[in-house]
Scaffold this motif. Structure first.
Motif, PDB file in Angstrom:
ATOM      1  N   GLU A  44       5.951  86.384 -27.038  1.00  0.00           N
ATOM      2  CA  GLU A  44       4.825  85.502 -26.384  1.00  0.00           C
ATOM      3  C   GLU A  44       5.264  84.090 -25.625  1.00  0.00           C
ATOM      4  OE1 GLU A  44       1.067  85.195 -28.844  1.00  0.00           O
ATOM      5  OE2 GLU A  44       1.661  87.198 -29.726  1.00  0.00           O
ATOM      6  N   SER A  45       6.123  83.643 -26.508  1.00  0.00           N
ATOM      7  CA  SER A  45       6.557  82.141 -26.200  1.00  0.00           C
ATOM      8  C   SER A  45       7.296  82.434 -24.606  1.00  0.00           C
ATOM      9  CB  SER A  45       7.448  81.543 -26.834  1.00  0.00           C
ATOM     10  OG  SER A  45       7.998  80.604 -26.429  1.00  0.00           O
ATOM     11  N   THR A  46       8.010  83.261 -24.386  1.00  0.00           N
ATOM     12  CA  THR A  46       8.775  83.579 -23.024  1.00  0.00           C
ATOM     13  C   THR A  46       7.823  84.021 -22.201  1.00  0.00           C
ATOM     14  OG1 THR A  46      11.040  84.288 -24.408  1.00  0.00           O
ATOM     15  CG2 THR A  46      10.464  84.815 -22.049  1.00  0.00           C
ATOM     16  N   ALA A  47       6.802  84.725 -22.393  1.00  0.00           N
ATOM     17  CA  ALA A  47       5.791  85.146 -21.501  1.00  0.00           C
ATOM     18  C   ALA A  47       5.174  83.859 -21.011  1.00  0.00           C
ATOM     19  CB  ALA A  47       4.994  86.097 -22.028  1.00  0.00           C
ATOM     20  N   GLY A  48       4.686  83.112 -21.905  1.00  0.00           N
ATOM     21  CA  GLY A  48       4.067  81.943 -21.566  1.00  0.00           C
ATOM     22  C   GLY A  48       4.816  81.003 -20.867  1.00  0.00           C
ATOM     23  N   LYS A  49       6.117  80.845 -21.041  1.00  0.00           N
ATOM     24  CA  LYS A  49       7.057  80.015 -19.951  1.00  0.00           C
ATOM     25  C   LYS A  49       7.041  80.212 -18.732  1.00  0.00           C
ATOM     26  CE  LYS A  49       9.923  78.284 -23.918  1.00  0.00           C
ATOM     27  NZ  LYS A  49      11.327  78.372 -24.360  1.00  0.00           N
ATOM     28  N   ILE A  50       7.083  81.605 -18.707  1.00  0.00           N
ATOM     29  CA  ILE A  50       7.142  82.458 -17.414  1.00  0.00           C
ATOM     30  C   ILE A  50       5.861  82.192 -16.566  1.00  0.00           C
ATOM     31  CG2 ILE A  50       7.491  84.556 -16.213  1.00  0.00           C
ATOM     32  CD1 ILE A  50       9.549  85.377 -18.171  1.00  0.00           C
ATOM     33  N   ALA A  51       4.682  82.581 -17.251  1.00  0.00           N
ATOM     34  CA  ALA A  51       3.422  82.466 -16.702  1.00  0.00           C
ATOM     35  C   ALA A  51       3.358  80.826 -16.265  1.00  0.00           C
ATOM     36  CB  ALA A  51       2.337  82.686 -17.529  1.00  0.00           C
ATOM     37  N   LYS A  52       3.515  80.071 -16.960  1.00  0.00           N
ATOM     38  CA  LYS A  52       3.308  78.542 -16.794  1.00  0.00           C
ATOM     39  C   LYS A  52       4.215  77.990 -15.374  1.00  0.00           C
ATOM     40  CE  LYS A  52       3.480  73.945 -18.760  1.00  0.00           C
ATOM     41  NZ  LYS A  52       3.876  73.236 -19.859  1.00  0.00           N
ATOM     42  N   ALA A  53       5.455  78.657 -15.447  1.00  0.00           N
ATOM     43  CA  ALA A  53       6.548  78.278 -14.030  1.00  0.00           C
ATOM     44  C   ALA A  53       5.856  78.826 -12.915  1.00  0.00           C
ATOM     45  CB  ALA A  53       7.515  78.941 -14.528  1.00  0.00           C
ATOM     46  N   LEU A  54       5.139  79.974 -12.921  1.00  0.00           N
ATOM     47  CA  LEU A  54       4.306  80.683 -11.923  1.00  0.00           C
ATOM     48  C   LEU A  54       3.021  80.029 -11.646  1.00  0.00           C
ATOM     49  CD1 LEU A  54       5.595  84.333 -12.631  1.00  0.00           C
ATOM     50  CD2 LEU A  54       6.448  82.833 -10.826  1.00  0.00           C
ATOM     51  N   ASN A  55       2.595  79.156 -12.548  1.00  0.00           N
ATOM     52  CA  ASN A  55       1.176  78.948 -12.378  1.00  0.00           C
ATOM     53  C   ASN A  55       0.137  79.762 -12.419  1.00  0.00           C
ATOM     54  OD1 ASN A  55      -0.458  76.468 -12.537  1.00  0.00           O
ATOM     55  ND2 ASN A  55      -0.726  76.351 -10.112  1.00  0.00           N
ATOM     56  N   VAL A  56       0.266  80.653 -13.335  1.00  0.00           N
ATOM     57  CA  VAL A  56      -0.579  81.766 -13.200  1.00  0.00           C
ATOM     58  C   VAL A  56      -1.071  82.091 -14.942  1.00  0.00           C
ATOM     59  CG1 VAL A  56      -0.277  82.964 -11.431  1.00  0.00           C
ATOM     60  CG2 VAL A  56       1.031  83.756 -13.424  1.00  0.00           C
ATOM     61  N   PRO A  57      -2.191  82.682 -15.119  1.00  0.00           N
ATOM     62  CA  PRO A  57      -2.392  82.662 -16.473  1.00  0.00           C
ATOM     63  C   PRO A  57      -1.487  84.074 -17.106  1.00  0.00           C
ATOM     64  CG  PRO A  57      -4.536  83.230 -15.207  1.00  0.00           C
ATOM     65  CD  PRO A  57      -3.312  82.856 -14.255  1.00  0.00           C
ATOM     66  N   VAL A  58      -1.149  83.949 -18.412  1.00  0.00           N
ATOM     67  CA  VAL A  58      -0.221  85.096 -19.077  1.00  0.00           C
ATOM     68  C   VAL A  58      -0.796  86.355 -18.648  1.00  0.00           C
ATOM     69  CG1 VAL A  58      -0.901  84.827 -21.316  1.00  0.00           C
ATOM     70  CG2 VAL A  58       1.323  85.401 -20.627  1.00  0.00           C
ATOM     71  N   GLU A  59      -2.343  86.391 -19.013  1.00  0.00           N
ATOM     72  CA  GLU A  59      -2.736  87.604 -18.882  1.00  0.00           C
ATOM     73  C   GLU A  59      -2.820  88.289 -17.547  1.00  0.00           C
ATOM     74  OE1 GLU A  59      -4.553  85.217 -21.798  1.00  0.00           O
ATOM     75  OE2 GLU A  59      -4.332  84.577 -19.751  1.00  0.00           O
ATOM     76  N   GLN A  60      -2.565  87.541 -16.538  1.00  0.00           N
ATOM     77  CA  GLN A  60      -2.098  88.161 -15.288  1.00  0.00           C
ATOM     78  C   GLN A  60      -0.851  89.122 -15.097  1.00  0.00           C
ATOM     79  OE1 GLN A  60      -3.258  85.565 -11.844  1.00  0.00           O
ATOM     80  NE2 GLN A  60      -1.739  86.435 -10.423  1.00  0.00           N
ATOM     81  N   LEU A  61       0.040  88.901 -15.934  1.00  0.00           N
ATOM     82  CA  LEU A  61       1.231  89.164 -15.830  1.00  0.00           C
ATOM     83  C   LEU A  61       1.597  90.312 -16.892  1.00  0.00           C
ATOM     84  CD1 LEU A  61       3.306  86.156 -15.455  1.00  0.00           C
ATOM     85  CD2 LEU A  61       2.826  87.592 -13.856  1.00  0.00           C
ATOM     86  N   ILE A  62       0.777  90.308 -18.246  1.00  0.00           N
ATOM     87  CA  ILE A  62       1.087  91.360 -19.070  1.00  0.00           C
ATOM     88  C   ILE A  62       0.509  92.509 -18.938  1.00  0.00           C
ATOM     89  CG2 ILE A  62       1.737  89.513 -20.820  1.00  0.00           C
ATOM     90  CD1 ILE A  62      -0.843  89.879 -21.930  1.00  0.00           C
ATOM     91  N   ASP A  63       1.234  93.363 -19.636  1.00  0.00           N
ATOM     92  CA  ASP A  63       0.252  94.847 -19.900  1.00  0.00           C
ATOM     93  C   ASP A  63      -0.455  94.668 -21.016  1.00  0.00           C
ATOM     94  OD1 ASP A  63       1.393  96.136 -17.522  1.00  0.00           O
ATOM     95  OD2 ASP A  63       3.305  96.811 -18.504  1.00  0.00           O
ATOM     96  N   LEU A  64      -1.630  94.682 -20.727  1.00  0.00           N
ATOM     97  CA  LEU A  64      -2.465  94.726 -22.057  1.00  0.00           C
ATOM     98  C   LEU A  64      -2.603  95.899 -23.075  1.00  0.00           C
ATOM     99  CD1 LEU A  64      -5.604  92.724 -20.723  1.00  0.00           C
ATOM    100  CD2 LEU A  64      -3.952  91.759 -21.885  1.00  0.00           C
TER     101      LEU A  64
END
Length: 67
Positions: A44-64
């Protein structure tokens, strides 16, 4: 947690970013970004860092349904 590969690549393309640049912005190694791009899961930490760097919510990137 699994980041959707297509969403990640789409966002990288939209922002004209390379994996190397995303690595620099997020603090996540390029190798890890490459693994994620090829369908591997991440913390989750890695996904959060990537989302933050892309300036998008993590929910936009993950497969729920696969997290």
């Amino acid at each position: 947690m699994r980041i959707n590969r297509i969403r990640l690549v789409t966002e990288l393309t939209k922002q004209d970013l390379t994996q190397t640049k995303l690595s620099e912005l997020s603090g996540v190694s390029r190798a890890t970004i490459n693994f994620i791009k090829n369908g591997k899961s991440c913390s989750e930490s890695t996904a959060g860092k990537i989302a933050k760097a892309l300036n998008v919510p993590v929910e936009q990137l993950i497969d729920l349904d696969k997290s």
